[in-house]
Design an enzyme around this catalytic site. Structure first.
Site, PDB file in Angstrom:
ATOM      1  CD  GLU A 116      31.155  68.337  32.878  1.00  0.00           C
ATOM      2  OE1 GLU A 116      32.053  68.748  32.114  1.00  0.00           O
ATOM      3  OE2 GLU A 116      30.591  69.050  33.733  1.00  0.00           O
ATOM      4  CG  ASP A 143      27.867  72.004  24.164  1.00  0.00           C
ATOM      5  OD1 ASP A 143      26.707  72.433  23.990  1.00  0.00           O
ATOM      6  OD2 ASP A 143      28.822  72.749  24.418  1.00  0.00           O
ATOM      7  CG  ASP A 164      26.538  74.549  38.979  1.00  0.00           C
ATOM      8  OD1 ASP A 164      27.079  75.652  39.136  1.00  0.00           O
ATOM      9  OD2 ASP A 164      26.850  73.541  39.654  1.00  0.00           O
TER      10      ASP A 164
END
Length: 292
Positions: A116, A143, A164
Protein backbone atom coordinates in the site's frame (compact mmCIF):
# COMPACT_ATOMS: atom_id res chain seq x y z
CA UNK A 1 -1.12 20.92 6.32
CA UNK A 2 -4.88 20.39 6.35
CA UNK A 3 -6.58 23.74 5.87
CA UNK A 4 -10.09 24.78 6.86
CA UNK A 5 -10.93 25.04 3.14
CA UNK A 6 -9.79 21.45 2.57
CA UNK A 7 -11.90 20.16 5.44
CA UNK A 8 -14.99 22.09 4.37
CA UNK A 9 -14.59 21.04 0.74
CA UNK A 10 -14.24 17.37 1.63
CA UNK A 11 -17.22 17.54 3.99
CA UNK A 12 -19.46 19.25 1.45
CA UNK A 13 -18.45 16.83 -1.30
CA UNK A 14 -19.22 13.82 0.84
CA UNK A 15 -22.52 15.33 1.96
CA UNK A 16 -23.54 15.81 -1.66
CA UNK A 17 -23.21 12.09 -2.37
CA UNK A 18 -24.15 10.52 0.97
CA UNK A 19 -26.49 13.00 2.61
CA UNK A 20 -27.20 10.87 5.68
CA UNK A 21 -23.66 9.62 6.27
CA UNK A 22 -21.93 10.45 9.53
CA UNK A 23 -18.30 11.38 8.99
CA UNK A 24 -16.20 9.95 11.80
CA UNK A 25 -12.75 10.75 10.40
CA UNK A 26 -11.21 12.84 7.63
CA UNK A 27 -7.57 13.23 6.78
CA UNK A 28 -5.51 14.82 4.05
CA UNK A 29 -2.73 12.41 3.09
CA UNK A 30 0.09 12.88 0.64
CA UNK A 31 -2.06 11.29 -2.08
CA UNK A 32 -5.72 12.08 -1.37
CA UNK A 33 -8.37 13.07 1.18
CA UNK A 34 -9.44 10.05 3.21
CA UNK A 35 -12.95 10.04 4.62
CA UNK A 36 -14.37 7.45 7.00
CA UNK A 37 -18.15 7.50 7.33
CA UNK A 38 -21.01 5.48 8.76
CA UNK A 39 -24.41 5.02 7.14
CA UNK A 40 -27.11 2.34 7.10
CA UNK A 41 -25.14 0.09 9.42
CA UNK A 42 -21.95 0.24 7.35
CA UNK A 43 -18.59 1.87 7.99
CA UNK A 44 -16.81 2.88 4.79
CA UNK A 45 -13.56 4.37 3.56
CA UNK A 46 -13.82 6.86 0.72
CA UNK A 47 -11.32 9.06 -1.10
CA UNK A 48 -11.75 12.60 -2.38
CA UNK A 49 -9.78 13.07 -5.60
CA UNK A 50 -9.86 16.03 -7.99
CA UNK A 51 -12.34 17.84 -5.71
CA UNK A 52 -14.96 15.11 -5.80
CA UNK A 53 -15.91 12.21 -3.57
CA UNK A 54 -15.33 8.83 -5.20
CA UNK A 55 -16.90 5.44 -4.67
CA UNK A 56 -16.41 3.62 -1.38
CA UNK A 57 -13.04 1.88 -1.31
CA UNK A 58 -13.77 -0.40 1.62
CA UNK A 59 -16.80 -1.11 3.83
CA UNK A 60 -17.87 -3.47 6.58
CA UNK A 61 -21.14 -4.15 8.36
CA UNK A 62 -20.96 -2.84 11.91
CA UNK A 63 -23.20 -5.65 13.18
CA UNK A 64 -21.35 -8.38 11.24
CA UNK A 65 -17.80 -7.30 10.31
CA UNK A 66 -16.88 -10.66 8.77
CA UNK A 67 -19.61 -10.56 6.11
CA UNK A 68 -18.29 -9.14 2.85
CA UNK A 69 -20.06 -6.05 1.49
CA UNK A 70 -18.76 -5.82 -2.08
CA UNK A 71 -19.39 -8.17 -4.99
CA UNK A 72 -15.78 -7.86 -6.12
CA UNK A 73 -14.45 -9.14 -2.77
CA UNK A 74 -16.67 -12.21 -3.03
CA UNK A 75 -15.51 -12.80 -6.61
CA UNK A 76 -11.85 -12.46 -5.60
CA UNK A 77 -12.37 -15.30 -3.13
CA UNK A 78 -13.16 -17.52 -6.12
CA UNK A 79 -9.39 -17.60 -6.59
CA UNK A 80 -9.35 -20.19 -3.79
CA UNK A 81 -11.54 -22.46 -5.89
CA UNK A 82 -8.67 -22.55 -8.39
CA UNK A 83 -5.73 -22.29 -5.97
CA UNK A 84 -7.05 -23.81 -2.72
CA UNK A 85 -3.95 -23.65 -0.51
CA UNK A 86 -1.67 -20.75 -1.46
CA UNK A 87 1.20 -20.40 0.99
CA UNK A 88 2.36 -16.94 -0.11
CA UNK A 89 -0.19 -14.24 -1.02
CA UNK A 90 0.47 -10.71 -2.24
CA UNK A 91 -2.32 -8.11 -2.21
CA UNK A 92 -1.69 -4.88 -4.12
CA UNK A 93 -3.71 -2.17 -2.38
CA UNK A 94 -4.99 -2.33 1.20
CA UNK A 95 -8.14 -0.25 1.64
CA UNK A 96 -9.62 -1.25 4.98
CA UNK A 97 -7.72 -4.55 5.01
CA UNK A 98 -10.78 -6.73 4.37
CA UNK A 99 -9.12 -9.14 1.94
CA UNK A 100 -6.03 -9.96 4.04
CA UNK A 101 -8.28 -10.52 7.07
CA UNK A 102 -10.49 -12.99 5.23
CA UNK A 103 -7.59 -14.82 3.60
CA UNK A 104 -5.91 -15.12 7.00
CA UNK A 105 -9.00 -16.62 8.61
CA UNK A 106 -9.39 -19.12 5.78
CA UNK A 107 -5.65 -19.85 5.49
CA UNK A 108 -4.08 -19.24 8.91
CA UNK A 109 -0.71 -20.69 7.85
CA UNK A 110 -0.35 -18.55 4.73
CA UNK A 111 1.87 -15.46 4.68
CA UNK A 112 -0.08 -12.46 3.39
CA UNK A 113 1.70 -9.30 2.28
CA UNK A 114 -0.17 -6.11 1.35
CA UNK A 115 1.60 -3.41 -0.66
CA UNK A 116 0.00 0.00 0.00
CA UNK A 117 1.53 3.28 -1.12
CA UNK A 118 -0.27 5.52 1.39
CA UNK A 119 0.70 5.24 5.07
CA UNK A 120 -2.46 7.17 6.01
CA UNK A 121 -4.58 4.37 4.52
CA UNK A 122 -2.71 1.81 6.62
CA UNK A 123 -3.30 3.85 9.78
CA UNK A 124 -6.99 4.29 8.97
CA UNK A 125 -7.39 0.57 8.29
CA UNK A 126 -5.92 -0.25 11.69
CA UNK A 127 -7.91 2.38 13.57
CA UNK A 128 -11.31 2.07 11.94
CA UNK A 129 -11.41 -1.36 10.23
CA UNK A 130 -9.59 -3.53 12.79
CA UNK A 131 -6.77 -4.35 10.39
CA UNK A 132 -4.13 -6.17 12.40
CA UNK A 133 -0.61 -7.10 11.41
CA UNK A 134 1.08 -10.24 12.69
CA UNK A 135 3.74 -12.76 11.75
CA UNK A 136 1.38 -13.94 8.98
CA UNK A 137 -0.07 -10.56 7.92
CA UNK A 138 2.47 -8.01 6.75
CA UNK A 139 2.19 -4.53 5.24
CA UNK A 140 4.73 -2.88 2.96
CA UNK A 141 4.23 0.88 2.62
CA UNK A 142 5.54 1.36 -0.89
CA UNK A 143 4.38 1.80 -4.46
CA UNK A 144 3.49 -1.72 -5.55
CA UNK A 145 5.51 -1.53 -8.74
CA UNK A 146 8.63 -0.47 -6.88
CA UNK A 147 8.03 -3.22 -4.36
CA UNK A 148 7.63 -5.84 -7.08
CA UNK A 149 10.85 -4.77 -8.80
CA UNK A 150 12.76 -5.08 -5.54
CA UNK A 151 11.10 -8.41 -4.73
CA UNK A 152 12.06 -9.83 -8.12
CA UNK A 153 15.69 -8.88 -7.55
CA UNK A 154 15.51 -10.90 -4.32
CA UNK A 155 13.76 -13.78 -6.14
CA UNK A 156 10.66 -13.35 -3.98
CA UNK A 157 7.59 -15.07 -5.46
CA UNK A 158 3.96 -15.71 -4.56
CA UNK A 159 1.35 -18.39 -5.19
CA UNK A 160 -1.52 -15.90 -5.43
CA UNK A 161 -1.35 -12.22 -6.34
CA UNK A 162 -4.43 -10.01 -5.85
CA UNK A 163 -4.48 -6.70 -7.75
CA UNK A 164 -6.80 -4.35 -5.88
CA UNK A 165 -5.19 -0.90 -6.06
CA UNK A 166 -7.43 2.11 -6.67
CA UNK A 167 -6.52 5.77 -6.36
CA UNK A 168 -10.11 7.01 -6.29
CA UNK A 169 -10.61 7.51 -10.02
CA UNK A 170 -9.56 4.02 -11.08
CA UNK A 171 -6.55 1.75 -11.03
CA UNK A 172 -3.27 3.74 -11.07
CA UNK A 173 -2.21 3.70 -14.70
CA UNK A 174 1.31 2.38 -14.08
CA UNK A 175 -0.36 -0.69 -12.51
CA UNK A 176 -2.32 -1.46 -15.67
CA UNK A 177 0.35 -1.77 -18.33
CA UNK A 178 1.83 -4.77 -20.09
CA UNK A 179 5.20 -4.12 -18.47
CA UNK A 180 3.70 -4.16 -14.98
CA UNK A 181 1.74 -7.35 -15.65
CA UNK A 182 4.93 -8.97 -16.95
CA UNK A 183 6.52 -8.17 -13.60
CA UNK A 184 3.49 -9.66 -11.84
CA UNK A 185 3.78 -12.82 -13.94
CA UNK A 186 7.48 -13.09 -13.12
CA UNK A 187 6.60 -12.91 -9.42
CA UNK A 188 4.35 -15.98 -9.55
CA UNK A 189 5.46 -19.38 -8.34
CA UNK A 190 4.81 -22.29 -10.72
CA UNK A 191 1.06 -22.88 -10.81
CA UNK A 192 0.46 -19.37 -9.48
CA UNK A 193 -2.66 -17.29 -10.10
CA UNK A 194 -3.54 -13.60 -10.42
CA UNK A 195 -6.93 -12.15 -9.45
CA UNK A 196 -7.50 -8.55 -10.57
CA UNK A 197 -10.32 -6.29 -9.42
CA UNK A 198 -11.51 -4.16 -12.35
CA UNK A 199 -14.77 -2.71 -13.67
CA UNK A 200 -16.87 -4.02 -16.55
CA UNK A 201 -18.09 -0.46 -17.14
CA UNK A 202 -14.66 1.13 -17.49
CA UNK A 203 -13.84 3.08 -20.66
CA UNK A 204 -10.62 1.08 -20.63
CA UNK A 205 -12.44 -2.27 -20.65
CA UNK A 206 -11.25 -3.52 -24.04
CA UNK A 207 -7.69 -2.20 -23.69
CA UNK A 208 -7.37 -3.55 -20.18
CA UNK A 209 -8.65 -6.98 -21.21
CA UNK A 210 -6.32 -7.47 -24.16
CA UNK A 211 -3.41 -6.29 -22.02
CA UNK A 212 -4.00 -9.17 -19.63
CA UNK A 213 -4.27 -11.55 -22.59
CA UNK A 214 -0.98 -10.22 -23.97
CA UNK A 215 0.79 -11.35 -20.79
CA UNK A 216 -1.22 -14.32 -19.55
CA UNK A 217 -2.15 -17.14 -21.93
CA UNK A 218 -5.10 -18.10 -19.74
CA UNK A 219 -7.65 -15.50 -18.61
CA UNK A 220 -11.13 -16.00 -17.17
CA UNK A 221 -13.68 -13.38 -16.17
CA UNK A 222 -16.27 -13.06 -13.42
CA UNK A 223 -18.65 -10.13 -13.84
CA UNK A 224 -21.54 -9.05 -11.62
CA UNK A 225 -24.71 -7.25 -12.74
CA UNK A 226 -23.51 -4.19 -10.79
CA UNK A 227 -20.53 -3.74 -13.08
CA UNK A 228 -17.84 -5.29 -10.92
CA UNK A 229 -15.39 -7.56 -12.68
CA UNK A 230 -12.60 -9.87 -11.54
CA UNK A 231 -10.09 -11.28 -14.00
CA UNK A 232 -8.38 -14.54 -13.11
CA UNK A 233 -5.15 -14.97 -15.05
CA UNK A 234 -2.30 -17.47 -15.10
CA UNK A 235 0.61 -18.62 -17.25
CA UNK A 236 -0.65 -22.20 -17.04
CA UNK A 237 -4.07 -23.67 -17.86
CA UNK A 238 -6.68 -23.62 -15.09
CA UNK A 239 -10.43 -23.97 -14.73
CA UNK A 240 -13.08 -23.04 -12.21
CA UNK A 241 -14.77 -26.07 -10.66
CA UNK A 242 -18.35 -27.02 -11.31
CA UNK A 243 -20.87 -25.36 -8.96
CA UNK A 244 -21.90 -28.58 -7.20
CA UNK A 245 -18.39 -29.78 -6.42
CA UNK A 246 -17.24 -26.33 -5.32
CA UNK A 247 -20.31 -25.84 -3.16
CA UNK A 248 -19.76 -29.12 -1.34
CA UNK A 249 -16.12 -28.36 -0.56
CA UNK A 250 -16.21 -24.64 0.12
CA UNK A 251 -19.67 -23.41 1.07
CA UNK A 252 -19.33 -24.09 4.79
CA UNK A 253 -15.99 -22.25 4.87
CA UNK A 254 -17.42 -19.29 2.97
CA UNK A 255 -20.70 -19.00 4.91
CA UNK A 256 -19.40 -16.55 7.58
CA UNK A 257 -18.47 -14.10 4.82
CA UNK A 258 -21.82 -14.18 3.02
CA UNK A 259 -20.39 -15.87 -0.07
CA UNK A 260 -22.66 -18.12 -2.10
CA UNK A 261 -20.33 -20.32 -4.12
CA UNK A 262 -22.87 -21.24 -6.78
CA UNK A 263 -23.82 -17.60 -7.31
CA UNK A 264 -20.19 -16.59 -7.68
CA UNK A 265 -19.42 -19.33 -10.18
CA UNK A 266 -22.54 -18.37 -12.15
CA UNK A 267 -20.91 -14.99 -12.78
CA UNK A 268 -18.27 -16.50 -15.07
CA UNK A 269 -18.60 -14.84 -18.48
CA UNK A 270 -17.01 -15.54 -21.84
CA UNK A 271 -14.51 -13.03 -23.22
CA UNK A 272 -16.53 -10.33 -24.99
CA UNK A 273 -13.92 -7.64 -25.54
CA UNK A 274 -12.49 -6.27 -28.76
CA UNK A 275 -9.44 -8.40 -29.50
CA UNK A 276 -8.09 -5.63 -31.73
CA UNK A 277 -7.98 -3.05 -28.95
CA UNK A 278 -4.55 -1.56 -28.31
CA UNK A 279 -2.52 -3.07 -25.47
CA UNK A 280 -1.69 -0.68 -22.62
CA UNK A 281 2.04 -0.07 -22.19
CA UNK A 282 4.20 2.31 -20.23
CA UNK A 283 4.27 4.50 -23.35
CA UNK A 284 0.59 4.03 -24.24
CA UNK A 285 -1.10 4.26 -20.86
CA UNK A 286 -4.68 5.16 -19.83
CA UNK A 287 -3.91 8.88 -19.87
CA UNK A 288 -3.37 8.63 -23.63
CA UNK A 289 -6.87 7.20 -24.04
CA UNK A 290 -8.82 9.39 -21.65
CA UNK A 291 -7.35 12.82 -22.32
CA UNK A 292 -9.60 13.49 -25.30
Amino acid sequence: MKTLFTVLTATLLLASTTADAKIIHEERSLYRNILISEQNGERCMRFVVHDRATHNQSCFYLANPRKLVFDYAKMVMASLLVKPEPKEILIVGLGGGTLPAVFHELLPNATITSAEIDPAVVKAAKRFFNYQESAQIQTVVMDARVYLKRALRENKKWDLIILDAFNGDYIPEHLMTKEFLQEVRSALNPGGLVAANTFATSRLYHHESVTYEAVFPHVKMLASPRGNRVLLAAPEPFSLPGPDLASQEWQARFDPYGIDVKQILALEKAANWDKNAKVLTDQFAPANLLKH
